[in-house]
Design a protein around this motif. Structure first.
Motif, short mmCIF file in Angstrom:
data_model
loop_
_atom_site.label_atom_id
_atom_site.label_comp_id
_atom_site.label_asym_id
_atom_site.label_seq_id
_atom_site.Cartn_x
_atom_site.Cartn_y
_atom_site.Cartn_z
N MET A 129 0.81 -1.25 0.03
CA MET A 129 -0.17 -0.04 -0.10
C MET A 129 0.84 1.17 0.15
N VAL A 130 0.45 2.14 -0.92
CA VAL A 130 1.11 3.66 -0.88
C VAL A 130 0.05 4.51 -0.86
N THR A 131 0.45 5.62 -0.08
CA THR A 131 -0.62 6.77 0.18
C THR A 131 0.05 8.06 0.45
N LEU A 132 -0.47 9.06 -0.32
CA LEU A 132 -0.08 10.70 -0.47
C LEU A 132 -0.61 11.24 0.93
N ILE A 155 -6.36 -6.16 1.16
CA ILE A 155 -5.11 -5.57 1.29
C ILE A 155 -5.04 -4.69 2.31
N LEU A 156 -5.76 -3.99 2.54
CA LEU A 156 -5.89 -3.07 3.61
C LEU A 156 -5.64 -3.92 5.14
N ASP A 157 -6.31 -5.06 5.16
CA ASP A 157 -6.11 -5.79 6.47
C ASP A 157 -4.78 -6.47 6.45
N HIS A 158 -4.23 -6.92 5.51
CA HIS A 158 -3.23 -7.51 5.79
C HIS A 158 -1.80 -6.64 5.90
N VAL A 159 -2.04 -5.57 5.52
CA VAL A 159 -0.84 -4.66 5.84
C VAL A 159 -1.09 -3.79 7.17
N MET A 173 -13.58 1.92 -1.35
CA MET A 173 -12.80 2.79 -1.93
C MET A 173 -11.75 3.40 -0.39
N TYR A 174 -10.77 3.65 -0.87
CA TYR A 174 -9.66 4.04 0.04
C TYR A 174 -9.95 5.53 0.48
N ASN A 175 -9.68 5.78 1.79
CA ASN A 175 -9.93 7.14 2.37
C ASN A 175 -8.63 7.30 3.24
N ALA A 215 -3.29 -1.41 7.52
CA ALA A 215 -3.04 -0.07 7.23
C ALA A 215 -3.84 0.74 8.08
N GLU A 216 -4.83 0.46 8.78
CA GLU A 216 -5.89 1.38 9.59
C GLU A 216 -4.86 1.66 10.80
N GLU A 217 -4.09 0.77 11.14
CA GLU A 217 -3.35 1.21 12.43
C GLU A 217 -1.81 1.74 12.22
#
Length: 214
Positions: free
Chosen positions: A78-81, A154-158, A173-175, A160-162
């Motif tokens: 995952m990559v985010t700006l 993907i969100l769960d495996h990485v 959709m990602y936020n 990301a929410e934490e």
């Protein structure tokens, strides 16, 4: 403990103007240039580019893609700006400054795509060079072959929410929206793919970054 990577930003005016169909013969070309320079100067305050990946055994009951059925592991990425650049774009539209709204949004798309490309070297070093798992081409959720629900996987495996400032909507959709989730197959018995991704292998035929004719 997984750690996020902080990524620099990379953008080119010529590429942006080409994607926005801004040519030098346009009557307001100088205005476009001034807007670009003005927005470019704000980027350091708007961007917090972060990336994360994790290598896990390929034991999902339903495989993500037919090209990932035989590999022993999956690399979830995952990559985010971050949220600020989209918030600024929205504000420009609310203020009816449509040129800057469209331009900063297009800049964000290019920045995100470039960041994901640059992050490949980090993934390759960790998974291939350090752990010995060769990588397949990149696979991304889209509206054709890979369902958008995989974005949640993907969100769960990485986690990301934490670990990242990223959540997900009921429509998968990602936020913040300027976020990419994607995967690679990984296996010690395959050869390393010659490139990060290949447009021929991608089913998202409407992608603006697609480099082949359909």
């Amino acid at each position: 403990m997984k750690k996020t990577s902080q990524l620099p930003y990379r953008i080119d005016q010529e590429e942006l103007f080409q994607r926005m169909r801004i040519s030098k013969d346009r009557p307001k070309y100088k205005e476009f240039e001034r807007s670009y320079q003005s927005l470019l100067e704000t980027l350091p305050d708007l961007l917090e580019i972060q990336a994360l990946h994790v290598l896990k055994r390929n034991n999902e009951d339903k495989k993500i893609h037919k090209g990932l059925c035989e590999v022993s592991h999956i690399v979830y990425c995952m990559v985010t700006l971050g949220p600020k650049i989209s918030e600024v774009s929205t504000k420009y539209f609310m203020d009816k400054d449509f040129l800057k709204g469209l331009m900063i949004d297009s800049m964000a798309d290019i920045l995100l795509f470039n960041a994901s490309n640059d992050y490949y070297e980090t993934v390759k070093k960790d998974v291939y060079e350090d752990q010995g798992y060769a990588l397949t081409l990149r696979y991304s959720p889209d509206d054709n072959i890979i369902p958008m629900q995989v974005q949640k996987t993907i969100l769960d495996h990485v986690n990301a929410e934490e670990l990242l400032p990223v959540g997900i909507t009921k429509g998968f959709m990602y936020n913040p929206v300027k976020t990419l989730g994607y995967v690679y197959g990984a296996d010690k018995s395959i050869e390393l793919a010659k490139k990060d991704h290949d447009c021929i292998m991608c089913s998202n035929i409407t992608c603006e970054y697609r480099s082949i004719d359909v």
